[in-house]
Design a protein around this motif. Sequence first.
Motif, short mmCIF file in Angstrom:
data_model
loop_
_atom_site.label_atom_id
_atom_site.label_comp_id
_atom_site.label_asym_id
_atom_site.label_seq_id
_atom_site.Cartn_x
_atom_site.Cartn_y
_atom_site.Cartn_z
N ASP A 175 0.76 -1.27 -0.11
CA ASP A 175 -0.06 0.06 -0.03
C ASP A 175 0.92 1.39 -0.17
O ASP A 175 0.71 2.25 0.75
CB ASP A 175 -0.92 -0.08 1.46
N ILE A 176 2.03 1.33 -0.77
CA ILE A 176 2.65 2.51 -0.69
C ILE A 176 2.39 3.24 -2.03
O ILE A 176 2.24 2.82 -3.12
CB ILE A 176 4.31 2.09 -1.15
N SER A 177 2.23 4.62 -1.96
CA SER A 177 1.74 5.49 -2.93
C SER A 177 3.07 6.22 -3.16
O SER A 177 3.86 6.76 -2.56
CB SER A 177 0.60 6.48 -2.47
N PHE A 178 3.36 6.28 -4.52
CA PHE A 178 4.24 7.28 -5.26
C PHE A 178 3.69 8.61 -5.74
O PHE A 178 2.79 8.36 -6.45
CB PHE A 178 5.07 6.59 -6.22
N TYR A 179 4.37 9.63 -5.44
CA TYR A 179 4.00 10.98 -5.81
C TYR A 179 4.95 11.57 -6.88
O TYR A 179 5.87 12.42 -6.24
CB TYR A 179 3.66 11.73 -4.96
N PRO A 180 5.41 11.32 -7.76
CA PRO A 180 6.39 11.72 -8.99
C PRO A 180 6.19 13.25 -9.30
O PRO A 180 7.11 13.98 -9.64
CB PRO A 180 6.36 10.94 -10.02
N GLU A 181 4.93 13.85 -8.87
CA GLU A 181 4.60 15.21 -9.15
C GLU A 181 4.00 15.77 -8.05
O GLU A 181 3.32 15.34 -7.51
CB GLU A 181 3.80 15.29 -10.46
N GLU B 228 0.16 25.82 -5.62
CA GLU B 228 -0.56 27.01 -6.48
C GLU B 228 -0.73 26.61 -8.07
O GLU B 228 -0.54 27.60 -8.80
CB GLU B 228 0.09 28.25 -6.29
N GLY B 229 -0.98 25.42 -8.37
CA GLY B 229 -0.93 24.81 -9.90
C GLY B 229 0.63 24.61 -10.52
O GLY B 229 0.54 24.03 -11.53
N CYS B 230 1.64 25.03 -9.93
CA CYS B 230 2.84 25.21 -10.44
C CYS B 230 3.47 23.84 -10.20
O CYS B 230 3.51 23.56 -8.73
CB CYS B 230 3.75 26.44 -10.15
N LYS B 231 4.38 23.25 -10.90
CA LYS B 231 5.21 21.95 -10.61
C LYS B 231 6.44 22.41 -9.45
O LYS B 231 6.88 23.31 -9.86
CB LYS B 231 5.56 21.35 -11.81
N VAL B 232 6.69 21.87 -8.61
CA VAL B 232 7.32 22.25 -7.78
C VAL B 232 8.69 20.87 -7.62
O VAL B 232 7.87 19.67 -7.77
CB VAL B 232 6.90 22.20 -6.09
N TYR B 233 9.56 21.23 -7.22
CA TYR B 233 10.71 20.07 -7.05
C TYR B 233 11.41 20.21 -5.73
O TYR B 233 11.65 21.45 -5.19
CB TYR B 233 12.03 20.42 -8.03
N LEU C 103 8.99 21.15 3.68
CA LEU C 103 9.76 21.00 2.62
C LEU C 103 10.60 22.10 1.81
O LEU C 103 9.52 22.91 1.36
CB LEU C 103 9.32 19.78 1.76
N GLY C 104 11.66 22.34 1.91
CA GLY C 104 12.33 23.18 0.88
C GLY C 104 11.95 22.91 -0.64
O GLY C 104 12.19 21.83 -1.08
N CYS C 105 11.37 23.53 -1.49
CA CYS C 105 10.77 23.59 -2.98
C CYS C 105 11.37 24.52 -3.93
O CYS C 105 11.55 25.82 -3.39
CB CYS C 105 9.49 23.50 -2.99
N LEU C 106 11.49 24.42 -5.13
CA LEU C 106 11.92 25.00 -6.16
C LEU C 106 10.76 25.15 -7.24
O LEU C 106 10.44 23.95 -7.65
CB LEU C 106 13.20 24.69 -6.83
N ILE C 107 10.36 26.08 -7.75
CA ILE C 107 9.43 26.33 -8.92
C ILE C 107 10.10 27.16 -9.75
O ILE C 107 10.57 28.15 -9.85
CB ILE C 107 8.24 27.26 -8.23
N GLY C 108 10.37 26.35 -10.78
CA GLY C 108 11.34 26.67 -11.89
C GLY C 108 10.27 27.36 -12.78
O GLY C 108 10.60 28.51 -13.50
N GLY D 226 13.69 30.47 -11.22
CA GLY D 226 12.51 30.60 -10.37
C GLY D 226 12.46 31.24 -8.95
O GLY D 226 13.24 32.04 -8.77
N VAL D 227 11.74 30.27 -8.15
CA VAL D 227 11.49 30.58 -6.87
C VAL D 227 11.78 29.58 -5.81
O VAL D 227 11.51 28.54 -6.23
CB VAL D 227 10.34 31.55 -6.38
N ALA D 228 12.29 29.84 -4.78
CA ALA D 228 12.53 28.76 -3.74
C ALA D 228 12.06 29.28 -2.26
O ALA D 228 12.11 30.31 -2.26
CB ALA D 228 14.10 28.70 -3.53
N GLY D 229 11.30 28.43 -1.92
CA GLY D 229 10.95 28.50 -0.48
C GLY D 229 10.37 27.24 0.06
O GLY D 229 10.43 26.21 -0.36
N TYR D 230 9.81 27.42 1.34
CA TYR D 230 9.25 26.15 2.11
C TYR D 230 7.81 26.22 2.00
O TYR D 230 7.33 27.01 2.18
CB TYR D 230 10.02 26.60 3.87
N VAL D 231 7.44 24.73 2.13
CA VAL D 231 6.17 24.48 1.95
C VAL D 231 5.65 23.38 2.92
O VAL D 231 6.54 22.52 2.75
CB VAL D 231 5.48 24.26 0.51
N HIS D 232 4.53 23.44 3.66
CA HIS D 232 4.46 22.33 4.44
C HIS D 232 3.83 21.25 3.53
O HIS D 232 3.18 21.74 2.43
CB HIS D 232 3.05 22.74 5.29
N VAL D 233 3.93 20.18 3.64
CA VAL D 233 3.46 18.93 3.11
C VAL D 233 1.83 18.93 2.58
O VAL D 233 1.59 18.59 1.50
CB VAL D 233 4.26 17.42 3.04
#
Length: 98
Positions: free
Chosen positions: A10-16, A20-25, A39-44, A76-83
């Motif tokens: 029962d493991i879920s993978f979230y590759p994306e 706010e609608g933008c893909k984050v890494y 989590l520290g995230c980058l929106i390119g 892009g922009v970098a910031g922290y986001v709660h999961v």
Amino acid sequence: MYGDVRLDSDISFYPELRYEGCKVYPWGGWRPDSAEPILGCLIGDLRASPDETADDVRARRERLVAQGWEDGGRDGVAGYVHVDDLEKIEGPPPDGPF
């Protein structure tokens, strides 16, 4: 079976991930001074959809920077986001080791 993990479990993978609608890494790991999963995230690419205008993108950048995100110019922009605030797109497990 993959290592110690059965891929049919029962493991879920979230590759994306999206914010706010933008893909984050994931970028820079977890916020070190927080007990919360932040989590520290980058929106390119600041376009949430292909039909957004340059004004939409500019407004999003300004809003994120006002919220404390670091403006990296073309990178892009970098910031922290709660999961819990990330949109998680479920998908297949990655190929190879992870």
